[in-house]
Design a protein around this motif. Structure first.
Motif, PDB file in Angstrom:
ATOM      1  N   ALA A 162       0.997  -1.322   0.139  1.00 59.57           N
ATOM      2  CA  ALA A 162       0.061  -0.032   0.061  1.00 59.57           C
ATOM      3  C   ALA A 162       0.866   1.164  -0.091  1.00 59.57           C
ATOM      4  N   ARG A 163       0.404   2.342  -0.518  1.00 62.04           N
ATOM      5  CA  ARG A 163       1.034   3.752  -0.620  1.00 62.04           C
ATOM      6  C   ARG A 163       1.161   4.213   0.658  1.00 62.04           C
ATOM      7  N   LEU A 164       2.364   4.436   1.224  1.00 64.36           N
ATOM      8  CA  LEU A 164       2.477   4.967   2.555  1.00 64.36           C
ATOM      9  C   LEU A 164       2.359   6.545   2.800  1.00 64.36           C
ATOM     10  N   PHE A 165       2.718   7.171   1.400  1.00 65.38           N
ATOM     11  CA  PHE A 165       2.769   8.602   1.438  1.00 65.38           C
ATOM     12  C   PHE A 165       2.218   9.201   0.352  1.00 65.38           C
TER      13      PHE A 165
ATOM     14  N   LEU B  96       5.609   3.237  -3.001  1.00 63.72           N
ATOM     15  CA  LEU B  96       5.333   3.585  -1.611  1.00 63.72           C
ATOM     16  C   LEU B  96       4.795   5.216  -1.439  1.00 63.72           C
ATOM     17  N   ALA B  97       5.135   5.852  -2.620  1.00 62.68           N
ATOM     18  CA  ALA B  97       4.542   7.180  -2.427  1.00 62.68           C
ATOM     19  C   ALA B  97       3.992   7.668  -3.830  1.00 62.68           C
ATOM     20  N   GLY B  98       3.044   8.524  -3.591  1.00 63.22           N
ATOM     21  CA  GLY B  98       2.340   9.039  -4.893  1.00 63.22           C
ATOM     22  C   GLY B  98       3.416   9.973  -5.816  1.00 63.22           C
ATOM     23  N   ALA B  99       4.029  10.569  -5.213  1.00 62.29           N
ATOM     24  CA  ALA B  99       5.064  11.337  -5.944  1.00 62.29           C
ATOM     25  C   ALA B  99       6.168  11.521  -5.279  1.00 62.29           C
ATOM     26  N   ILE B 100       7.342  11.343  -5.881  1.00 58.45           N
ATOM     27  CA  ILE B 100       8.866  11.473  -5.280  1.00 58.45           C
ATOM     28  C   ILE B 100       9.441  12.636  -5.808  1.00 58.45           C
ATOM     29  N   ILE B 101       9.674  13.637  -5.186  1.00 59.95           N
ATOM     30  CA  ILE B 101      10.549  14.813  -5.550  1.00 59.95           C
ATOM     31  C   ILE B 101      11.642  14.877  -4.970  1.00 59.95           C
ATOM     32  N   GLY B 102      12.798  15.975  -5.606  1.00 63.14           N
ATOM     33  CA  GLY B 102      13.974  15.682  -5.010  1.00 63.14           C
ATOM     34  C   GLY B 102      14.491  17.152  -4.892  1.00 63.14           C
ATOM     35  N   TRP B 103      15.316  17.370  -4.047  1.00 62.59           N
ATOM     36  CA  TRP B 103      15.972  18.694  -3.939  1.00 62.59           C
ATOM     37  C   TRP B 103      17.593  18.272  -3.745  1.00 62.59           C
TER      38      TRP B 103
END
Lengths: 316, 316
Positions: B2-5, B29-36
């Motif tokens: 299941a998606r956690l975030f 595990l996440a809907g979107a994964i963004i980075g910085w």
């Protein structure tokens, strides 16, 4: 590859002795390969594995007609064996050893009878495992084998050095010739000191009572596990190395300790610049070792791929 | 799984950050994964590799709506980042770090706003390589991840610790919970000290003028090359570890030095019994580490098979 010897006797059929026997057989370098070992069980195992053609039935019998004798024992046993072999081998036989220390071997060889031609050798190759089962024919490929010939000018001896060089090249090694003293210094740095440090780290981790051994095991992937490979090497072999290359090891150890105290001081005083400067050398040196074909470029030594402690990405 | 975030922000998309991003994506595990990333080039590379969905366009923008923030920077940068993130993140967001030192992170986390739920983490996993290209989804499989939760009794915080545990388990890790001080001591022994020793050995080898660097490279298969792997690790990351876990590292180093002097003395006085006794521990400890699934049983780490510096026996 042409046959180089009629009858080779391997004295000590452990990791190195049995690997050389396998490689010589693969390449057809000897007519017969016979073995002898202080441990009857080891000898029987080598025979059962087909590594050797026959057990020697005693060293004297094994020496009979052997034109190559390979002494592949811990270095503490080498001196007495060389004296014994030199006195009893066929005249003119070539005798080599494969030990990690060469100064004491040169001394013993010079004191031995010159009825035989002794060429001290050190193939810089191995694994952390021991015994005839651990050997494999490819062990010496792309590795360096250092020869430290005796100070003998006769043509017959020079011919023996050539034949021994041909033997090592035939099993895949690259040959380098140097004097025994320099060998012992160079190997103190590249092999003996690293082993000592690895043994030390493992011993120290065992002694810290605030951190349980179970934790050392669990979190060893943080770096500790790398040291346990060479710290798992044969204890007797390594005891003998340190007892017989004392001066060079203590010298290299002194340099190590100086560097360690420099870094300890930098940590104590928060000197990040010094730490960073020393740390940067690691990548450069590793890159050079990989470029020289002495190491894999794969991350984590490729241990994730080969021995597979971890499945590959996407494998399940 | 299941998606956690809904929206995870990875701050620092190097080896660890990009590996976690890859593993989270693989498991959904996440809907979107963004980075910085502080380094625009690294951020662009992670985007190009498809490791992250989008660059964050500045930290403030990235924090908008993120319900998970992962701080995957050298530990020297973590404290200030946590303060900044805690002040600006969405209320109730879960914030984790992945640093190798936990005491300083706990201090910074306790000082930061409790608008967010900070759970300090340390996945005991890595390779000697750096940057977004070096990451891979399987990095955490079968490795331990240590959580050192803050002293907060509220149910909301306890739920965050559960969610973070589920995250690490979902990417293949085993979770252990302990206090930050014990973590720093245990990891000083299993990770920080080994790295320091490896960096020291590489530095010392560089300094011995009687043995040329070319020789160190050639004969590195004698043992030295094993140390160059972790000595090739990121210099900045490791500088920060030693600057921020000073007490525990100096303590572990003191034990190491005691053991080293014991062995040095044994070598100087020819005490083979002491050497042999210490050397025997190595095999036992390695066997335990292999049995625990933290190391490959293959000789030479299996490096002869995977990365293939040496052809297999009989391969040509």
């Amino acid at each position: 590859m042409a046959r180089l010897f009629d009858r080779a006797l391997i004295v000590g059929v452990g990791l190195i002795g049995s690997s050389l026997a396998r490689a010589m057989r693969e390449r057809g370098l000897a007519g017969a390969i016979i073995g002898w070992d202080l441990d009857d069980g080891v000898l029987a195992r080598a025979r059962a594995l087909g590594v050797i053609d026959e057990g020697a039935g005693g060293l004297a019998e094994g020496l009979h007609k052997a034109d190559l004798v390979v002494v592949a024992t811990p270095v503490g046993a080498t001196g007495a064996l060389l004296a014994d072999i030199a006195a009893r081998a066929a005249p003119g036989a070539i005798v080599i050893d494969v030990g990690s220390v060469k100064g004491v071997v040169a001394d013993a060889a010079l004191a031995a009878s010159d009825r035989v031609r002794i060429v001290p050798c050190h193939p810089v190759a191995g694994t952390e495992q021991s015994g005839p089962d651990a050997g494999f024919a490819a062990l010496f490929r792309e590795r360096w084998c250092i020869l430290t010939p005796l100070d003998r000018a006769d043509a017959s001896y020079r011919a023996a050095v050539e034949t021994v060089s041909a033997l090592w090249r035939a099993v895949g090694a690259k040959v380098e010739i140097m004097d025994a003293a320099h060998h012992d210094l160079a190997l103190a740095v590249t092999s003996h000191l690293p082993h000592l440090i690895a043994f030390t780290l493992v011993g120290a981790a065992d002694d810290i009572e605030s951190v349980a051994e179970a934790e050392v095991v669990k979190y060893s992937a943080g770096g500790f596990r790398d040291f346990t490979r060479i710290a798992a090497s044969d204890p007797i072999m390594w005891r003998d190395v340190f007892l017989h290359n004392r001066e060079a090891v203590l010298e290299a150890l002194g340099r190590f300790t100086e560097e360690l105290f420099l870094l300890q001081r930098a940590i104590r005083w928060g000197d990040g610049e010094t730490l960073e400067k020393v740390f940067r050398r690691g990548r450069e040196l590793r890159r050079a070792i990989v470029a020289a074909g002495q190491e894999t470029a794969a991350p984590n030594f490729g241990r994730n791929e080969g021995g597979a402690t971890v499945p590959r990405a996407g494998s399940d």
